[in-house]
Design a protein around this motif. Structure first.
Motif, PDB file in Angstrom:
ATOM      1  N   ASN A   1     -22.251-125.317 -42.743  1.00  0.00           N
ATOM      2  CA  ASN A   1     -22.047-125.851 -41.394  1.00  0.00           C
ATOM      3  C   ASN A   1     -23.213-126.784 -41.019  1.00  0.00           C
ATOM      4  O   ASN A   1     -24.115-126.422 -40.264  1.00  0.00           O
ATOM      5  N   SER A   2     -23.177-127.988 -41.542  1.00  0.00           N
ATOM      6  CA  SER A   2     -24.258-128.957 -41.332  1.00  0.00           C
ATOM      7  C   SER A   2     -24.563-129.247 -39.865  1.00  0.00           C
ATOM      8  O   SER A   2     -25.733-129.322 -39.484  1.00  0.00           O
ATOM      9  N   PRO A   3     -23.552-129.442 -39.001  1.00  0.00           N
ATOM     10  CA  PRO A   3     -23.872-129.710 -37.595  1.00  0.00           C
ATOM     11  C   PRO A   3     -24.668-128.577 -36.935  1.00  0.00           C
ATOM     12  O   PRO A   3     -25.614-128.833 -36.196  1.00  0.00           O
ATOM     13  N   SER A   4     -24.316-127.330 -37.226  1.00  0.00           N
ATOM     14  CA  SER A   4     -25.063-126.212 -36.641  1.00  0.00           C
ATOM     15  C   SER A   4     -26.458-126.092 -37.237  1.00  0.00           C
ATOM     16  O   SER A   4     -27.409-125.733 -36.538  1.00  0.00           O
ATOM     17  N   LEU A   5     -26.593-126.392 -38.512  1.00  0.00           N
ATOM     18  CA  LEU A   5     -27.925-126.370 -39.122  1.00  0.00           C
ATOM     19  C   LEU A   5     -28.820-127.409 -38.457  1.00  0.00           C
ATOM     20  O   LEU A   5     -30.015-127.183 -38.256  1.00  0.00           O
ATOM     21  N   ARG A   6     -28.246-128.539 -38.076  1.00  0.00           N
ATOM     22  CA  ARG A   6     -29.008-129.583 -37.389  1.00  0.00           C
ATOM     23  C   ARG A   6     -29.448-129.111 -36.004  1.00  0.00           C
ATOM     24  O   ARG A   6     -30.541-129.448 -35.549  1.00  0.00           O
ATOM     25  N   VAL A   7     -28.627-128.303 -35.342  1.00  0.00           N
ATOM     26  CA  VAL A   7     -28.982-127.793 -34.013  1.00  0.00           C
ATOM     27  C   VAL A   7     -30.263-126.965 -34.088  1.00  0.00           C
ATOM     28  O   VAL A   7     -31.208-127.199 -33.332  1.00  0.00           O
ATOM     29  N   VAL A   8     -30.322-126.001 -35.004  1.00  0.00           N
ATOM     30  CA  VAL A   8     -31.518-125.153 -35.079  1.00  0.00           C
ATOM     31  C   VAL A   8     -32.727-125.933 -35.587  1.00  0.00           C
ATOM     32  O   VAL A   8     -33.865-125.631 -35.231  1.00  0.00           O
TER      33      VAL A   8
END
Length: 106
Positions: free
Chosen positions: A52-59
């Motif tokens: 889940n690249s978008p969520s990894l970018r969030v953190v």
């Protein structure tokens, strides 16, 4: 969790119509700052499927610390799925710092 643990696991989802506008990072940053400042938590964590690249970018934007891979952590879509675990504690946080960090990451 209250008592000796004083922690929470945070999760989030956003409708695709609103994704990519910075709402998820802002909401998560606000919850982190509130959890420490107003609710008295010691630790907050987020667990994300590794693909889940978008969520990894969030953190990443919020500066949460990577803690490792939790194998077969949650049962999703008919199978036990691995999750990458990220966390922050009060020792790593300063009042209002999560929202402020997000502002500098833009």
């Amino acid at each position: 969790h209250r008592g000796a643990e004083m922690s929470a696991a945070l999760g989030y989802w956003i409708n695709s119509r609103f994704a990519g506008r910075g709402l998820t990072p802002l909401a998560l940053a606000m919850v982190i700052d509130w959890g420490f400042a107003s609710y008295g938590l010691h630790r907050l964590e987020v667990n994300i499927r590794p693909e889940n690249s978008p969520s990894l970018r969030v953190v990443e934007k919020l500066g949460l610390r990577y803690e490792g891979l939790r194998q077969r952590f949650l049962y999703i879509d008919g199978a036990w799925r691995d999750h990458s675990s990220f966390a922050i504690t009060t020792e790593e946080w300063h009042p209002g710092s999560t929202v402020a960090r997000l502002e500098t990451a833009r």
